[in-house]
Write a protein that holds these residues in place. Structure first.
Motif, short mmCIF file in Angstrom:
data_model
loop_
_atom_site.label_atom_id
_atom_site.label_comp_id
_atom_site.label_asym_id
_atom_site.label_seq_id
_atom_site.Cartn_x
_atom_site.Cartn_y
_atom_site.Cartn_z
N LEU A 344 -8.08 8.67 68.06
CA LEU A 344 -8.86 8.54 69.49
C LEU A 344 -7.82 7.43 70.35
CD1 LEU A 344 -11.23 9.49 71.18
CD2 LEU A 344 -12.45 7.45 70.09
N THR A 345 -7.78 7.31 71.57
CA THR A 345 -7.13 6.62 72.24
C THR A 345 -8.07 5.89 73.41
OG1 THR A 345 -6.19 7.94 73.96
CG2 THR A 345 -4.93 7.95 71.97
N VAL A 346 -7.47 5.13 74.28
CA VAL A 346 -8.27 4.45 75.29
C VAL A 346 -8.71 5.39 76.26
CG1 VAL A 346 -7.59 2.01 74.71
CG2 VAL A 346 -6.46 3.81 76.60
N THR A 347 -8.03 6.72 76.48
CA THR A 347 -8.44 7.72 77.24
C THR A 347 -9.66 8.27 76.97
OG1 THR A 347 -7.06 9.28 76.37
CG2 THR A 347 -6.18 7.89 77.87
N GLY A 348 -10.20 8.14 75.73
CA GLY A 348 -11.26 8.82 75.06
C GLY A 348 -10.92 10.26 74.57
N LYS A 349 -9.53 10.55 74.82
CA LYS A 349 -8.69 11.88 74.16
C LYS A 349 -8.09 11.37 72.95
CE LYS A 349 -8.55 13.79 78.72
NZ LYS A 349 -7.81 14.45 80.04
#
Length: 577
Positions: A344-349
């Motif tokens: 998971l990343t800060v993009t929520g993706k």
């Protein structure tokens, strides 16, 4: 994914209850000129800005913080700028590494003690990325990292210059008498031409790439040049995204997992990363509770090809070229089968979702796996009787003839002693000698300075030599190159085996077998150990006193022992009365 309500916001503990304490907080906000509608029921976003008038890498941050705040406001948040310690690499002496942990402590406590629902971390110069991230990981609120970005290519007399790398190269030529005063002034004025971090794959670009690959930046943000208009747009995007992260309650513990750390390490190796990546990545991982070790990094280095043809490990190209060739997203796309795309990343993706559509536009800058710059990764970890707890070397950045080398040691106990000797044209030294600098580690330096790029002795420079095996318990600038063994642990200042080495002792480096040894028998070493006397403490008060008593060794990440996640419980949320 469930979303927070205004009543769930962390800042509501300061502003929402209808009592005297909240009255005081709200009235002080009004004293600052804000109306309640500016901040009530909105995510309060701290913008931690490491700008200063002596930090050239961050000289554009005074403007970029306005871009971030604009994005926060557009997304319905309330942004507050929080000035943070600016640990620049150029001017902070003896080394900014002495203060990385201070920045981490400041970041953690600033977040914990203020009504912040999320934070944008503005950094880029070498120690600011790990310092900010370490502190924010410990604080635990939603965070996004905004990388400063590399400066423009250096330019002089029709040649592209790379910060650090060309400084060393041309300095050797000047010492050899091949560069005039006028040429030297031209190089000095042309090597750094804009705001931003070093434009080689030095420590700054290494660490922002690590943050990017770890999922802590917007995808590919680490590659954008500091003065490119895309950097302004990315900054505003950070402001917009952090507001959504607060509502989503997307905290760093969900992002910085074992998989994310492994992704970051693989990407670091493939970029030709700075040797400093080792100490910072270990420290960052352990703040997140991931027990990363030197052996883990060496194992990944053995199987990860170096595919970023960017100096100093690569040839010709610089970070500006890397960005226009597709940047970090393109490089990660090349490595996608080796990465955990579910991270998971800060993009929520996920990482895989973020890499969709990424492509390489110049396959000489970002090489395919079938045509790497170097068949293994950027770093290798050595062990032996000189470094039982490890040492690091950057094989791709040194002459291959030193990968297996044996020669007599020429030992220096301090940088001034070494500097005086190497400028002596009558120095008794051969290309087979191994230059050794000790007492330059975390405690001996003090602070683990970047002294490991030992200059070639002037006597050898004039004979045409430009590389030789060098060994120290210091660090080295990520912009440097050459056959330099670094981070020898334990360091000599605390009685590590390097303290027992004498001039004339034979040192053997066997890189394929990851060995570094002094060919001295154990009985002799035992005698030397018994005669060794510990040096006087560097500090008797202040921050340095605390540093010297709590900093861990290079192989442990040089964090303070009491700041690591396994030391004890977090202080938690502050009482508000």
């Amino acid at each position: 994914m469930s979303r927070k309500t205004p009543g769930d916001l962390r800042s509501a503990r300061w502003f929402a209850p209808d009592d005297l304490r909240s009255f005081g907080h709200r009235s002080r906000m009004m004293q600052l000129g804000y109306s309640e509608q500016d901040f009530r029921d909105k995510p309060v976003i701290g913008v931690l800005n490491t700008w200063s008038e002596l930090n050239t890498c961050h000289s554009h941050f005074r403007e970029r913080v306005q871009d971030v705040k604009r994005g926060v406001t557009q997304a319905g948040g309330f942004a507050v700028e929080m000035p943070s310690l600016s640990v620049d690499e150029s001017f902070t002496k003896p080394t900014s590494m002495l203060y990385r942990n201070m920045l981490a402590m400041e970041t953690e406590e600033m977040i914990r003690s203020h009504p912040l629902d999320g934070v944008v971390l503005m950094g880029g110069c070498d120690k600011t990325t790990p310092g900010l991230v370490m502190g924010a990981l410990s604080a635990g609120v939603p965070m996004i990292y905004l990388p400063a970005g590399p400066m423009l290519r250096g330019n002089y007399a029709g040649k592209y210059l790379g910060s650090g790398s060309d400084a060393w190269k041309y300095w050797d030529e000047r010492r050899a008498g091949a560069i005039s005063d006028v040429e030297w002034q031209g190089i000095q004025g042309g090597i750094a031409r804009s705001a931003g971090t070093c434009m080689t794959m030095g420590t700054a670009s290494t660490m922002t790439a690590i943050a990017d690959a770890m999922g802590l930046t917007l995808p590919g943000a680490s590659s954008i040049p500091a003065v490119d208009a895309n950097h302004q747009r990315m900054s505003a995007d950070c402001g917009r995204r952090i507001v959504e992260m607060v509502w989503e309650d997307l905290t760093p513990d969900q992002i910085v997992t074992a998989a994310a750390v492994r992704n970051a390490a693989i990407v670091a190796m493939a970029t030709g990363c700075s040797t400093n990546a080792v100490v910072h990545l270990i420290a960052m991982a352990r703040r997140a509770g991931v027990p990363l070790t030197l052996d883990d990094l060496d194992a990944l280095g053995r199987v990860t090809p170096l595919i970023a043809n960017v100096r100093p490990a690569g040839s010709t190209y610089l970070m500006e070229d890397f960005y226009y060739a597709g940047g970090l997203r393109a490089l990660m796309k090349q490595l996608e089968d080796r990465l955990d795309g579910t991270a998971l990343t800060v993009t929520g993706k996920t990482m895989s979702e973020n890499l969709q559509g990424a492509r390489v536009y110049n396959d000489d800058v970002i090489r395919p796996l079938t045509n790497p710059v170097y068949h293994e990764g950027s770093l290798a970890v050595l062990r032996g009787n000189l470094c039982p707890d490890g040492a690091v070397i950057k094989p791709a950045a040194c002459d291959p003839r030193f990968h297996v080398h044996q020669g007599p040691a020429l030992v220096f106990d301090s940088y001034p002693e070494m500097k005086a000797a190497i400028d002596d044209e009558t120095l008794d030294v051969t290309p087979d000698h191994v230059l050794v600098l000790r007492n330059a580690g975390p405690q001996g330096g003090p602070g683990f300075p970047e002294w490991g790029m030992l200059p070639i002795p002037k006597a050898l420079i004039k004979q045409g030599h430009r590389d030789m095996l060098r060994l120290s318990d210091a660090r080295m600038s990520g912009t440097s190159y050459g056959a330099c063994v670094l981070h020898v642990a334990p360091e000599s200042w605390i009685g590590g085996p390097l303290a027992l080495l004498k001039t004339g002792d034979i040192i053997r480096l066997d890189l394929p077998n990851r060995r570094l040894d002094m060919l001295v028998d154990e009985a002799e070493l035992a005698q030397r150990r018994a005669a060794w006397v510990a040096p006087a403490p560097r500090f008797e008060r202040g921050y340095g006193y605390m540093f010297s008593r709590h900093v861990t060794q290079a192989d442990q990440g040089c964090d303070f022992d009491f700041l690591q996640s396994d030391f004890g419980r977090s202080a938690g949320e502050p009482d508000i009365h």
